[in-house]
Scaffold this active site. Structure first.
Site, PDB file in Angstrom:
ATOM      1  N   LYS A 154       0.841  -1.205   0.000  1.00  0.00           N
ATOM      2  CA  LYS A 154       0.000   0.000   0.000  1.00  0.00           C
ATOM      3  C   LYS A 154       0.877   1.257   0.000  1.00  0.00           C
ATOM      4  O   LYS A 154       0.622   2.205  -0.753  1.00  0.00           O
ATOM      5  CB  LYS A 154      -0.921  -0.002   1.230  1.00  0.00           C
ATOM      6  CG  LYS A 154      -2.034  -1.036   1.132  1.00  0.00           C
ATOM      7  CD  LYS A 154      -2.774  -1.242   2.456  1.00  0.00           C
ATOM      8  CE  LYS A 154      -3.747  -2.410   2.359  1.00  0.00           C
ATOM      9  NZ  LYS A 154      -4.393  -2.744   3.630  1.00  0.00           N
TER      10      LYS A 154
ATOM     11  N   GLN B 246      -4.158  -1.678   9.923  1.00  0.00           N
ATOM     12  CA  GLN B 246      -4.112  -3.002   9.302  1.00  0.00           C
ATOM     13  C   GLN B 246      -4.657  -4.063  10.263  1.00  0.00           C
ATOM     14  O   GLN B 246      -4.260  -4.130  11.422  1.00  0.00           O
ATOM     15  CB  GLN B 246      -2.657  -3.324   8.901  1.00  0.00           C
ATOM     16  CG  GLN B 246      -2.483  -4.606   8.129  1.00  0.00           C
ATOM     17  CD  GLN B 246      -3.143  -4.584   6.741  1.00  0.00           C
ATOM     18  OE1 GLN B 246      -3.098  -3.586   6.034  1.00  0.00           O
ATOM     19  NE2 GLN B 246      -3.778  -5.688   6.376  1.00  0.00           N
TER      20      GLN B 246
ATOM     21  N   ASP C  34     -10.634   2.904   4.304  1.00  0.00           N
ATOM     22  CA  ASP C  34     -10.896   1.466   4.188  1.00  0.00           C
ATOM     23  C   ASP C  34     -12.406   1.215   4.096  1.00  0.00           C
ATOM     24  O   ASP C  34     -12.836   0.115   3.748  1.00  0.00           O
ATOM     25  CB  ASP C  34     -10.347   0.716   5.421  1.00  0.00           C
ATOM     26  CG  ASP C  34      -9.061  -0.037   5.098  1.00  0.00           C
ATOM     27  OD1 ASP C  34      -8.809  -0.309   3.911  1.00  0.00           O
ATOM     28  OD2 ASP C  34      -8.319  -0.356   6.049  1.00  0.00           O
TER      29      ASP C  34
END
Ligand code: NDP
Length: 293
Positions: free
Chosen positions: A52, A96, A119
């Site tokens: 990412k 994460q 997200d």
């Protein structure tokens, strides 16, 4: 059979994102900025976060990685999130997953300002998605929509069977495929581990989205000829054949299913690459205040 090639589709969209990021920089004097928080050093998570960050740099975003030892307290983590929420120079914040057991992922998700939740996991974004309002769509389902768009696949009127009902993939995917939009406009069947007649249902599918987390779960005898197969699964197995020491497998038995499918995503090189594109697009939209002005 034709391949839904994540490399091809993601590179094309990343070029568009890079051009928009350059225009944003010229106008505002800053780059879109994504912060990722990584707790501990799980092998898979390390790889995903690194990818990412690398992709942010590639499209001209600023990216920052904040690392915590696995012993970090929940309070310490939440305080950091609050601090980042207040920082006007940060457009997107992701934590994460998975997190260590002593940290409640729901608390973490809800503490992130929904306006920086690129997200798309925050209840505000999920609720707005449900109502077809502007929102950050969860990155993986968003990436799948972008893939279908890139290959101009008309999903209207099709029967889509989603296997897996997680909050981050299966459930949002089922909502998106049923929405009054294209991609969308499907009749959706959402299945899970308690589904009684999964094979029978899968055989009726024009589109199968497999998000289970079990290698080769979807086999050729579960697939109708001409079906479109979207394989979300990323199953890591140690291997002596690769430099990295592991090999990735999808949730679909690719070799045997592909000859029956009209379109199919490979693993690796499919949905994983598109997930990053979804994240980048959300971060850019946040910087440009397109969702929440
Ligand atoms: P979860 O473990 O959260 O969910 C798995 C789902 O599969 C659950 O709903 C579960 O049902 C269902 N399931 C498990 N066994 C069966 C079975 N025998 N029959 C039917 N359904 C079953 O996984 P995620 O959704 O987070 O991830 C799924 C996969 O996708 C993983 O391999 C993950 O690594 C990968 N992934 C890939 C991403 C990408 O970018 N490509 C991003 C995110 C995930 P139940 O709810 O009843 O337990």
């Amino acid at each position: 059979m034709q391949l839904l090639d994540g490399k091809f589709a993601s590179e094309k969209i990343k070029q568009e994102i890079a051009a928009e990021a350059a225009a944003f920089l010229a106008e505002s004097g800053r780059k879109p900025h994504l912060i990722a928080i990584l707790v501990g050093n799980d092998g898979g998570s390390e790889t995903y976060v690194a990818s990412k960050m690398k992709n942010c740099e590639k499209v001209g975003f600023q990216s920052s990685l904040i690392r915590y030892d696995v012993t970090v307290t929940e309070a310490e983590l939440l305080q950091k999130i609050e601090e980042i929420n207040q920082d006007a120079g940060v457009d997107g914040l992701i934590v994460q997953l998975p997190l260590p057991k002593h940290i409640d992922p729901e608390k973490v998700t809800e503490t992130i300002d929904y306006r920086k939740d690129v997200d798309g996991f925050h209840p505000v974004n999920l609720g707005r998605m449900m109502r077809n309002l502007p929102c950050f769509i969860p990155a993986t389902p968003y990436g799948i929509l972008l893939m279908l768009q890139a290959y101009q696949i008309d999903t209207t009127g099709k029967h889509c069977v989603v296997v897996g009902r997680s909050n981050i993939v299966g459930s949002p995917m089922s909502i998106l495929m049923a929405r009054n939009a294209n991609p969308g406009n499907c009749t959706v069947t959402l299945t899970h581990s308690k589904t009684a007649n999964l094979k029978e249902l899968a055989l009726q599918a024009d589109i199968i989205v497999a998000a289970i987390g079990k290698k080769n779960f979807v086999t050729a005898d579960m697939v109708k000829p001409g079906a479109i197969i979207i394989d979300v699964g990323i199953n890591r197995e140690t291997s002596t054949e690769t430099k990295s020491g592991y090999k990735l497998y999808g949730d679909v038995d690719f070799d045997n299913v592909a000859p029956k499918a009209s379109w199919i995503t490979p693993v690796p090189g499919g949905v994983g690459l598109m997930t990053i594109v979804g994240l980048l697009k959300n971060t850019l939209a946040s910087a440009k205040k397109e969702i929440y002005p």
